[in-house]
Design an enzyme around this catalytic site. Structure first.
Site, PDB file in Angstrom:
ATOM      1  N   GLU A 285      42.008  35.103  27.671  1.00 63.05           N
ATOM      2  CA  GLU A 285      43.314  35.689  28.028  1.00 63.05           C
ATOM      3  C   GLU A 285      43.232  36.214  29.455  1.00 63.05           C
ATOM      4  O   GLU A 285      42.435  37.108  29.730  1.00 63.05           O
ATOM      5  CB  GLU A 285      43.654  36.845  27.082  1.00 63.05           C
ATOM      6  CG  GLU A 285      43.765  36.446  25.617  1.00 63.05           C
ATOM      7  CD  GLU A 285      45.043  35.684  25.299  1.00 63.05           C
ATOM      8  OE1 GLU A 285      45.857  35.431  26.201  1.00 63.05           O
ATOM      9  OE2 GLU A 285      45.211  35.330  24.124  1.00 63.05           O
TER      10      GLU A 285
ATOM     11  N   CYS B 224      48.666  42.777  32.279  1.00 60.34           N
ATOM     12  CA  CYS B 224      48.722  41.330  32.507  1.00 60.34           C
ATOM     13  C   CYS B 224      50.155  40.812  32.425  1.00 60.34           C
ATOM     14  O   CYS B 224      50.523  39.868  33.106  1.00 60.34           O
ATOM     15  CB  CYS B 224      47.831  40.613  31.498  1.00 60.34           C
ATOM     16  SG  CYS B 224      48.161  41.101  29.800  1.00 60.34           S
TER      17      CYS B 224
HETATM   18  P1  NAD Z   1      37.706  41.109  35.319  1.00 59.24           P
HETATM   19  O1  NAD Z   1      37.773  39.645  35.138  1.00 59.24           O
HETATM   20  O2  NAD Z   1      37.183  41.633  36.605  1.00 59.24           O
HETATM   21  O3  NAD Z   1      36.805  41.762  34.194  1.00 59.24           O
HETATM   22  C1  NAD Z   1      37.048  41.524  32.826  1.00 59.24           C
HETATM   23  C2  NAD Z   1      35.753  41.673  32.078  1.00 59.24           C
HETATM   24  O4  NAD Z   1      34.874  40.625  32.516  1.00 59.24           O
HETATM   25  C3  NAD Z   1      35.016  42.980  32.354  1.00 59.24           C
HETATM   26  O5  NAD Z   1      34.388  43.418  31.170  1.00 59.24           O
HETATM   27  C4  NAD Z   1      33.979  42.576  33.369  1.00 59.24           C
HETATM   28  O6  NAD Z   1      32.846  43.397  33.362  1.00 59.24           O
HETATM   29  C5  NAD Z   1      33.636  41.190  32.874  1.00 59.24           C
HETATM   30  N1  NAD Z   1      33.006  40.315  33.849  1.00 59.24           N
HETATM   31  C6  NAD Z   1      33.159  40.293  35.185  1.00 59.24           C
HETATM   32  N2  NAD Z   1      32.357  39.349  35.722  1.00 59.24           N
HETATM   33  C7  NAD Z   1      31.700  38.754  34.702  1.00 59.24           C
HETATM   34  C8  NAD Z   1      30.735  37.713  34.594  1.00 59.24           C
HETATM   35  N3  NAD Z   1      30.280  37.075  35.672  1.00 59.24           N
HETATM   36  N4  NAD Z   1      30.274  37.383  33.359  1.00 59.24           N
HETATM   37  C9  NAD Z   1      30.717  38.023  32.268  1.00 59.24           C
HETATM   38  N5  NAD Z   1      31.623  39.019  32.307  1.00 59.24           N
HETATM   39  C10 NAD Z   1      32.119  39.377  33.501  1.00 59.24           C
HETATM   40  O7  NAD Z   1      39.165  41.658  35.004  1.00 59.24           O
HETATM   41  P2  NAD Z   1      39.658  43.168  35.025  1.00 59.24           P
HETATM   42  O8  NAD Z   1      39.770  43.570  36.459  1.00 59.24           O
HETATM   43  O9  NAD Z   1      38.843  44.001  34.106  1.00 59.24           O
HETATM   44  O10 NAD Z   1      41.105  43.048  34.375  1.00 59.24           O
HETATM   45  C11 NAD Z   1      42.224  42.753  35.111  1.00 59.24           C
HETATM   46  C12 NAD Z   1      42.602  41.300  34.956  1.00 59.24           C
HETATM   47  O11 NAD Z   1      42.688  40.993  33.580  1.00 59.24           O
HETATM   48  C13 NAD Z   1      43.968  40.994  35.511  1.00 59.24           C
HETATM   49  O12 NAD Z   1      43.951  39.736  36.144  1.00 59.24           O
HETATM   50  C14 NAD Z   1      44.848  40.949  34.276  1.00 59.24           C
HETATM   51  O13 NAD Z   1      46.022  40.198  34.410  1.00 59.24           O
HETATM   52  C15 NAD Z   1      43.920  40.368  33.280  1.00 59.24           C
HETATM   53  N6  NAD Z   1      44.333  40.721  31.924  1.00 59.24           N
HETATM   54  C16 NAD Z   1      44.779  39.750  31.083  1.00 59.24           C
HETATM   55  C17 NAD Z   1      45.221  40.082  29.808  1.00 59.24           C
HETATM   56  C18 NAD Z   1      45.752  39.046  28.850  1.00 59.24           C
HETATM   57  O14 NAD Z   1      45.821  39.330  27.651  1.00 59.24           O
HETATM   58  N7  NAD Z   1      46.142  37.866  29.283  1.00 59.24           N
HETATM   59  C19 NAD Z   1      45.193  41.403  29.393  1.00 59.24           C
HETATM   60  C20 NAD Z   1      44.726  42.367  30.288  1.00 59.24           C
HETATM   61  C21 NAD Z   1      44.287  42.020  31.544  1.00 59.24           C
END
Ligand code: NAD
Length: 491
Positions: free
Chosen positions: A257, A291
């Site tokens: 997501e 999001c």
């Molecule tokens: P992010 O991708 O930076 O981080 C999300 C998660 O991934 C965190 O737990 C982070 O530690 C982990 N992560 C980062 N790099 C990684 C790697 N190399 N390997 C494994 N895990 C890793 O996103 P964020 O800043 O936490 O959240 C914001 C983003 O999420 C926005 O783009 C938002 O639109 C999206 N979002 C989507 C939904 C949805 O349901 N579609 C819901 C909420 C947020």
């Protein structure tokens, strides 16, 4: 558990196999309101990640084979314990997450419902009986997968973490959760406290927290380890693409997501109050860090001038400031990187001719609620996710033009249409390239039992209710032959 005087949590450790264990060092967990250290959190490495995965693997057969009512009762207990601790969650979401008090309250209620919906899923059908060419008893049966790795984001840590694991766990899978480094307590260790108190058996639910620097190695272990059978990821599109590619290489199931660039379309017959409140809630709830935030408001040109006037008037009443004060609806952005991204999009748009109808000021991590007009497709803010308190308002002439404007992005998460004409809205909804569309409501909608997810670069797979069961189970075809199937005589 939160300390009542400082609102800071007493961190007990990583949660592995029903025990609290130290990590390999600690990292700072910051309050984005003032940059102070809110907590020191254990930093897991590959070794702790492996331990958590192995514990979840050991716990799987017992958990999956328990009578389904027993799993349901335990998950209902989680909802009860969660409700008793809701005030602690709200405080964590305010101080660790920088969220408005009301946003924390909303999340707290939704999370309890998520666990109840997940418990209810235990009582639903787990398969189908198919007709058979050979009069077999032919069944398609859903079975749990094993260990599911859950990687959750910081922006709505209660809802997005709970939905990431509750349904998967209810269906008999065991869990290793890695919350965001920005909200390791609200999205991780707080859940461990709740599930421990609810009596979830050791190993069924494990939490590892890791700093930003350690996250790639911990994340890789969580995906590459052969004992992990599925991944639930919610986060940004660049990271999600990488995770989906890794899962693909291992042929592992994943539910991904990701981000969005959602439009709210306001037709000329819209109720103005509904239109401006849907736009305001959609664009500015949690400083636009959702999001499904409304990032573009597309308004039929006849209504545009009056809509803009009333929208600006409504939004100008939102108070910005430290979320320790409950009346501050607009808190800080989560970190300086996020502020820089919003600033860069505003600078790019203004340099190319966009006009600021409201706001535009940035002080530290606080960005004023901002409304931009005269935005054109050559500006980054037209297509790229902003994830901040900025709404673009643009006029359109025809329904077809509004649809094209909405679809003009790589994302496809949610959309909204405000109109008195439901038939016209449903006709438009068919052409909007989004996983979700809400008529006479904002783009931000989530109910625990409904299919949640996006298309295009907003992800693959669905969370919620029976769609989550499909996501976190395997389908097996099992038949009983009763002597009906003939073989070629040569055999
Ligand atoms: P992010 O991708 O930076 O981080 C999300 C998660 O991934 C965190 O737990 C982070 O530690 C982990 N992560 C980062 N790099 C990684 C790697 N190399 N390997 C494994 N895990 C890793 O996103 P964020 O800043 O936490 O959240 C914001 C983003 O999420 C926005 O783009 C938002 O639109 C999206 N979002 C989507 C939904 C949805 O349901 N579609 C819901 C909420 C947020």
């Amino acid at each position: 558990m939160l300390d009542a005087t400082t609102t800071a949590p007493q961190i007990k450790g990583l949660y592995i196999d029903g025990r609290w264990v130290p990590g390999a060092g600690q990292f700072d967990d910051l309050n984005p309101n003032d940059g102070s250290v809110w907590a020191r959190v254990p930093n897991a490495g590959i070794s702790e990640t492996k331990q958590a995965i192995e514990a979840a693997h050991r716990a799987f057969p017992d958990w999956a084979n328990r009578p389904f009512q027993e799993r349901a009762h335990l998950i209902l207990k989680i909802a009860d314990v969660w409700e008793a601790r809701a005030a602690d969650y709200v405080a964590a979401a305010q101080y660790e997450g920088g969220g408005w008090y009301g946003k924390g309250m909303f999340e707290a209620g939704h999370v309890a419902e998520t666990f109840r919906a997940a418990a209810g899923l235990c009582y639903s059908s787990i398969g189908e009986v198919l007709p058979s060419e050979h009069r077999k008893v032919s069944t398609a049966i859903r079975v749990s997968m094993g260990v599911v790795g859950v990687i959750s984001p910081w922006n709505v840590p209660g809802i997005l973490t709970s939905r990431g694991f509750a349904f998967a766990m209810a269906f008999g899978n065991t869990i290793v959760l890695k919350p965001s480094e920005e909200t390791p307590y609200a999205g991780g260790l707080f859940f461990a406290e709740i599930l421990e108190e609810a009596g979830i058996p050791p190993g069924v639910f494990n939490v590892i927290t890791a700093s930003r620097e350690r996250t790639p190695e911990v994340g890789d272990e969580l995906i590459d380890n052969p004992l992990v059978k599925g991944i639930s990821f919610t986060g940004s599109t660049p990271v999600g693409r990488r995770i989906a590619a890794k899962c693909g290489a291992h042929l592992k199931k994943c539910c991904i997501e990701l981000g969005g660039k959602d439009s709210l379309i306001v037709l000329e017959d819209a109720d103005m109050d509904r239109a401006t409140s849907s736009a305001s809630f959609g664009a500015f709830m949690h400083q636009g860090q959702i999001c499904m935030s409304v990032e573009k408001v597309l308004v039929q040109e006849q209504l545009y001038p009056e809509f803009l006037r009333q929208f600006v008037a409504r939004v100008s009443k939102l108070k910005t400031g430290d979320t320790a004060d409950k009346s501050n609806v607009i808190g800080p952005l989560i970190n300086d990187r996020q502020v820089a991204r919003v600033q860069a999009q505003l600078d790019d748009a203004i340099a190319k001719g966009a006009k600021v109808a409201l706001g535009g000021g940035i002080s530290g991590r606080f960005v004023e609620p901002t409304i931009l007009t005269h935005v054109t497709p050559d500006m980054d803010i037209w297509r790229d996710e902003t994830f901040g308190p900025v709404a673009v308002v643009t006029p359109f002439k025809t329904d077809a033009e509004a649809i094209a404007m909405s679809n003009d992005t790589e994302y496809g998460l949610s959309s909204g249409i405000i109109t008195a004409n439901e038939e016209r809205a449903l006709a438009m909804a068919q052409h909007l390239e989004t996983g979700m569309c809400h008529v006479n409501c904002s783009c931000i909608n989530d109910e625990p039992h409904a299919p949640f997810g996006g298309t295009k670069a907003s992800g693959v797979g669905r969370h919620g209710g029976r769609w989550a069961m499909e996501t976190f189970s395997e389908t097996r075809w099992i038949t009983l032959d009763r002597g009906g199937r003939p073989y070629p005589p040569v055999f």
